[in-house]
Design an enzyme around this catalytic site. Structure first.
Site, PDB file in Angstrom:
ATOM      1  CB  ALA A   1      -0.895   0.003   1.231  1.00  0.00           C
ATOM      2  CE  LYS A   2       5.457   4.926  -0.232  1.00  0.00           C
ATOM      3  NZ  LYS A   2       6.577   4.184   0.339  1.00  0.00           N
ATOM      4  N   GLY A   3       0.309   5.824   0.594  1.00  0.00           N
ATOM      5  CA  GLY A   3      -0.669   6.901   0.696  1.00  0.00           C
ATOM      6  C   GLY A   3       0.032   8.230   0.861  1.00  0.00           C
TER       7      GLY A   3
END
Ligand code: NAD
Length: 419
Positions: free
Chosen positions: A108-110
Site C-alpha cells: 500500500a502507499k498513501g
C-alpha cells in the site's frame, strides 16, 4: 490527472521488472493482469482549519495494491508532488518488497498533497487527524497499516494511532508502525533499513568467499539510510571510503572516521572540510574503485552514461530505484552484482512487521532480539533470491521479482478467485 514523467518512469520500471520475471515464471496472463492493477484507490478531499479565519482544502490518497498475502502495508507521504500514479507504483513495489522478505502483507502507499515544511505543528496535527479519519475507511490493524515516509515521522504515526484509537474507544497501537517506543514502537526501527542492507551486503560478500573485514565501501548520501550505514559498517569491519549529500562528497581511501565526519556535518551543515578527507563530486563517488558501492540517496543515479565507468565489484541498492534499466543491463554484462532495492532496503518494512507483531502480542523485544530476527529474515531472503538467480541464470533483481511474484501467485492458487 495525467502522470508526470517521474510517476510514469517509476511505474514503467516496476511493470518492466514484473514482465521480465513473468517470462521465466510462466504465470497465467490473468494473474499478471491482476498484479498490474491496484486493488483499491481512495481519494479524499477534506478541510483543515489553519487559523481562526482560514480553512484550506487538502487532497489525500490511500492505495492498496494487493491483499492476497495479508493486510496492506506502506508509508504515508506528505509532499507537494504526491500523485495517485506515483502512489500506485510505490504500492506495487511494496507488495513485492513484502513478499521477497516473506512477511505476510500486501503493498500500500498513501499521502497528502501538502508542504509539511510550511505547516505549523498544530496545523500538521489537525491535517493528520482529519486525514486519518478520512482513510479510516481502509486502515486498521488487520486491514491496512501505514508507516512513515517522506514528510511524515514517528509523531505523525502517534497522532494517527491516537485518532484511530479515539474512534474505536480503546488503544490500538498496531494500526500504524514507526511509532515512538513509548506508544508501542519497536526498538531498532531507526536504523533498520541500514542494518538490513548491511546484512544483505555481508551475505553478498560471503557468496564471493569474502568477509566484510577490510572491504572498501563507497556510500552515496548521508541521510537516514546512508548515515546509519556509515556508522554501522566500520563496526562490522568494513572501511567507508566515501559519503556524500546533494552538494557533493568526501573521500579517504583509508576509511573515514564516522564520528568526526558526523560531528563536522552537524556543526558546519556541510560534509566539505570534514577531518581527514578530500572533496569529491557525486559522479566521482559513483565510479570509485571499491569493493561495494551503496547508492543510498535518491533514484536514477547509476545511468547508461556512467554504468560503464563503475569500478565497484558489487552494488547494494539502499535507495529505491537508484539504477536505471539501461544501466542495469550494462552492469549485468560487465558481471557487476547488483543486490536490488526490493531486497536490500527491505529492513525497514521488516522491522515494521516486527513492531506490529510486538504490538499484537503486547510483549516487546530488546534491540538485540529485533536485530537477530531482522538478520535471519534478511539472510534467508537473500539466500532464496540467489538460489533462483543461479537456477534460472537471471540477475538478482529478476530473481527477487520472481521470488516475490511466485509467493503472491501461490496465495492466489490456494485462495482461488472469488466468487
Ligand atoms: P534522507 O532524506 O534522510 O537522505 C537522503 C540523502 O540523499 C541526503 O543525504 C541528501 O543530501 C542526499 N541527496 C539528495 N539529493 C542528492 C543528490 N542529487 N546526490 C547525492 N545525494 C543526494 O532519506 P533516507 O530515508 O536516507 O532515504 C534514502 C533512500 O533510501 C531513498 O531512496 C529512500 O526511498 C530509500 N529508503 C529509505 C528507507 C528508510 O527507512 N529511511 C527505507 C527504504 C528505502
Amino acid at each position: 490527472m495525467t502522470p508526470s514523467k517521474d510517476d510514469q518512469r517509476t511505474l514503467d520500471m516496476v511493470l518492466h521488472q514484473m514482465d521480465r520475471a513473468t517470462e521465466k515464471l510462466h504465470l497465467p496472463q490473468s494473474l499478471l493482469a491482476i498484479f498490474k492493477e491496484c486493488h483499491r484507490c481512495l481519494t479524499v478531499t477534506f478541510p483543515v482549519r489553519m487559523s481562526d479565519e482560514d480553512v484550506r482544502v487538502f487532497t489525500g490518497f490511500r492505495v492498496q495494491h494487493n491483499l492476497a498475502r495479508g493486510p496492506a502495508k506502506g508509508g504515508l507521504r506528505y509532499h507537494p508532488g504526491v500523485t495517485l500514479d506515483h502512489l500506485k507504483a510505490f504500492a506495487m513495489l511494496m507488495t513485492w518488497k513484502c513478499a521477497v522478505v516473506n512477511i505476510p502483507y500486501g503493498g500500500a502507499k498513501g499521502g497528502v498533497v501538502c508542504n509539511p515544511k510550511e505547516l505549523t505543528p498544530i496545523q500538521k496535527e489537525r491535517l493528520t487527524r482529519r486525514f486519518a479519519t478520512e482513510i479510516s475507511l481502509l486502515i486498521g490493524p488487520q486491514r491496512d497499516i501505514p508507516a512513515p515516509d517522506v514528510g511524515t515521522d514517528a509523531q505523525v504515526m502517534a497522532w494517527i494511532m491516537d485518532t484511530y484509537s479515539m474512534h474505536v474507544g480503546y488503544s490500538v497501537s498496531s494500526v500504524v508502525t514507526g511509532k515512538p517506543v513509548d506508544v508501542g514502537g519497536s526498538r531498532g526501527r531507526e536504523d533498520a533499513t541500514s542494518r538490513g542492507c548491511l546484512y544483505a551486503l555481508a551475505e553478498a560478500m560471503r557468496d564471493q568467499g569474502k568477509s566484510l573485514d577490510g572491504r572498501s565501501v563507497a556510500i552515496q548520501g548521508f541521510g537516514n539510510a546512508a548515515g546509519n550505514l556509515a556508522r554501522l559498517l566500520p563496526d562490522a569491519g568494513a572501511k567507508v571510503i566515501a559519503v556524500s549529500n546533494s552538494k557533493g562528497g568526501i573521500f579517504n581511501p583509508s576509511g573515514l572516521d564516522y564520528r568526526r565526519v558526523a560531528e563536522h556535518f552537524h556543526r558546519e551543515g556541510t560534509l566539505e572540510g570534514a577531518p581527514e578527507s578530500v572533496p569529491i563530486t557525486n559522479e566521482e563517488l559513483l565510479t570509485l574503485d571499491c569493493d561495494a558501492l551503496i547508492p543510498a540517496a535518491i533514484e536514477d543515479q547509476i545511468t547508461e552514461e556512467n554504468a560503464g565507468r563503475v569500478r565497484a565489484r558489487m552494488i547494494v541498492e539502499a535507495a529505491n530505484g537508484p539504477t536505471t534499466f539501461e544501466a542495469d543491463r550494462i552492469l549485468e554484462d560487465r558481471g557487476i552484482v547488483v543486490i536490488p532495492d526490493i531486497l536490500a532496503n527491505a529492513g525497514g518494512v521488516t522491522v515494521s512487521y516486527l513492531e506490529w507483531v510486538q504490538d499484537i502480542q503486547s510483549y516487546f523485544w530488546t534491540s538485540d532480539e529485533v536485530y537477530e530476527r531482522l538478520r535471519r529474515i534478511m539472510t534467508e531472503s537473500y539466500g532464496a533470491m540467489m538460489e533462483i538467480s543461479r537456477r534460472h541464470r537471471v540477475s538478482a533483481r529478476t530473481a527477487a521479482y520472481m521470488l516475490a511474484m511466485e509467493r503472491v501467485a501461490k496465495a492466489y492458487e490456494w485462495r482461488g478467485i472469488y466468487p
